[in-house]
Design a protein around this motif. Structure first.
Motif, mmCIF file in Angstrom:
data_model
loop_
_atom_site.group_PDB
_atom_site.id
_atom_site.type_symbol
_atom_site.label_atom_id
_atom_site.label_comp_id
_atom_site.label_asym_id
_atom_site.label_seq_id
_atom_site.Cartn_x
_atom_site.Cartn_y
_atom_site.Cartn_z
ATOM 1 N N GLU A 20 0.828 -1.204 0.000
ATOM 2 C CA GLU A 20 0.000 0.000 0.000
ATOM 3 C C GLU A 20 0.866 1.258 0.000
ATOM 4 N N GLN A 23 1.932 1.825 -3.465
ATOM 5 C CA GLN A 23 0.854 2.388 -4.270
ATOM 6 C C GLN A 23 0.715 3.893 -4.031
ATOM 7 N N ARG A 53 -10.997 9.150 -2.504
ATOM 8 C CA ARG A 53 -10.677 7.750 -2.808
ATOM 9 C C ARG A 53 -9.522 7.255 -1.932
ATOM 10 N N MET A 54 -8.540 8.120 -1.688
ATOM 11 C CA MET A 54 -7.410 7.719 -0.843
ATOM 12 C C MET A 54 -7.875 7.423 0.578
ATOM 13 N N THR A 55 -8.787 8.246 1.098
ATOM 14 C CA THR A 55 -9.295 8.011 2.450
ATOM 15 C C THR A 55 -10.148 6.755 2.491
ATOM 16 N N GLU A 56 -10.965 6.543 1.475
ATOM 17 C CA GLU A 56 -11.774 5.323 1.413
ATOM 18 C C GLU A 56 -10.902 4.076 1.469
ATOM 19 N N ARG A 57 -9.789 4.097 0.763
ATOM 20 C CA ARG A 57 -9.008 2.868 0.575
ATOM 21 C C ARG A 57 -7.941 2.653 1.639
ATOM 22 N N TYR A 58 -7.302 3.768 2.108
ATOM 23 C CA TYR A 58 -6.116 3.587 2.931
ATOM 24 C C TYR A 58 -6.212 4.175 4.343
ATOM 25 N N ARG A 76 -12.958 8.439 8.466
ATOM 26 C CA ARG A 76 -13.500 7.135 8.087
ATOM 27 C C ARG A 76 -13.689 6.316 9.353
ATOM 28 N N THR A 101 -18.821 2.897 2.216
ATOM 29 C CA THR A 101 -18.229 1.858 1.390
ATOM 30 C C THR A 101 -18.757 0.525 1.916
#
Length: 378
Positions: A20, A23, A53-58, A76, A101
């Motif tokens: 991650e 990425q 999107r960065m906060t959603e994923r990481y 989040r 999500t």
């Protein structure tokens, strides 16, 4: 001032894996990236990735600050700690948004003030703000209401639909708005919540039997834990044994508190227009009172000067005897105050006679004469 943007992301519930982090490095070659944090500043250009999107994923928290007035906080939370139906009544325009999500709920809180001054230390705010995430996870809805107040102020500046102001009702009013926690006070400052609007909102806030979000005492926890289904207790113990999860404590506490009572709120019954009008009235009354107090203090000050006029003249002469410009400024300020004091006490003739002699004695000091002229001491 040149363009300035500050981005900070934090992973709280679990560290980022090496994959991650790689990425994220592809998004920014300049950012400081660790297993728990991503930070970068820009004086030109912009972040290539999408913060949402960065906060959603990481990540579990994101802070964004610019020198043109943007303050943004994204959080989040695990979906079981705060439901979307609970958050949605607080959403207002582009300044307060919530979505989910598969596993989390996300909150996006934004304040814009292009005409405002740069807030010193705003880009170091995340440490002070992060506590509101745990408060939300344990049922305290005050951070959402504060964000709604901030959004309401922005909405007022951007919209002129009187009918909508009069029909749009406030969301549920959480308990304890008149007694904010330290993270909530930091959030109110960060989102520029109007203090008068907050004071009006707090008038309808219930007084809780204990602070919202406070942890239960040991005697309360024992029966709540005993009442948990065995299968659920086994699952929690297994997760604890597999490794520390920073969000596990919050999740368990929410589960236990959720077995007792929902968040303490009062139904929102006031319209946006009623809140804004009441805040305007409070602000006007407060300013009028402050002006009255200042005028009274000024009158008392002038009375003292008039009674001590000779001593004040001695101070003035002492200041003028030096070569320091700051001392001359003090002398001129005293002269202006003494002029007003003598005018109020009908001693202006004596004052102006002495001022004339002072100007004559200092006619070869152009800097001082200019200072006197600027204050209309002629």
């Amino acid at each position: 001032m040149s363009e300035y943007q500050y981005y900070e992301f934090q992973a709280l519930d679990r560290p980022l894996s090496p994959e991650e982090q790689a990425q994220l490095r592809a998004i920014s070659t300049r950012a400081r990236i660790t297993a728990t944090r991503f930070t970068n500043t820009y004086e030109w250009g912009d972040l290539k990735g999408d913060p949402r999107r960065m906060t959603e994923r990481y990540f579990d928290a994101h802070l964004y600050v610019t020198n043109w007035g943007t303050h943004r906080l994204m959080l989040r939370l695990p979906e079981q700690t705060l439901s979307l139906p609970t958050a949605q009544p607080f959403c207002l325009g582009p300044h307060l948004d919530a979505w989910t999500t598969r596993t989390h709920i996300l909150l996006d809180l934004t304040s814009e003030d292009e005409d405002g001054d740069w807030v010193e230390g705003a880009d170091d705010s995340l440490a002070a703000l992060i506590g509101v995430r745990d408060e939300l996870a344990t049922g305290d809805l005050r951070p959402l209401y504060l964000a709604w107040l901030s959004a309401l102020t922005a909405w007022e500046r951007e919209d002129d639909d009187e009918d909508e102001y009069r029909t749009r009702l406030e969301p549920p009013v959480p308990a304890g708005l008149g007694d904010l926690t330290a993270p909530q006070r930091a959030l109110a400052d960060f989102l520029r919540v109007d203090t008068d609007l907050l004071a009006i909102a707090a008038q309808a806030s219930p007084a809780p039997p204990k602070k919202p979000g406070a942890r239960p005492a040991k005697k309360e926890l024992v029966p709540l834990i005993a009442a948990l289904p065995q299968e659920e207790k086994d699952a929690l113990l297994l997760r604890l044994a597999l490794g520390a999860e920073s969000g596990l404590h919050t999740e368990l506490l929410h589960r236990l508190r959720g077995t007792t009572a929902p968040p303490q709120t009062a139904p929102g019954h006031r319209s946006a227009a009623q809140l804004l009008d009441a805040a305007h009235t409070l602000r006007t009354d407060r300013r009028r009172h402050a002006e009255t107090e200042r005028a009274a203090a000024r009158a008392r000050h002038l009375t003292v000067l008039a009674d001590q006029a000779e001593s004040v003249w001695q101070q003035i002469e002492t200041h003028l005897a030096t070569r320091r410009p700051s001392a001359h400024d003090q002398a001129v300020t005293l002269l202006a105050d003494l002029r007003d004091a003598c005018a109020d006490t009908k001693r202006h003739t004596s004052f102006h006679q002495r001022l004339t002699r002072l100007r004559e004695a200092n006619r070869h000091r152009p800097g001082l004469i200019q200072r006197l002229d600027r204050r209309d001491l002629r």
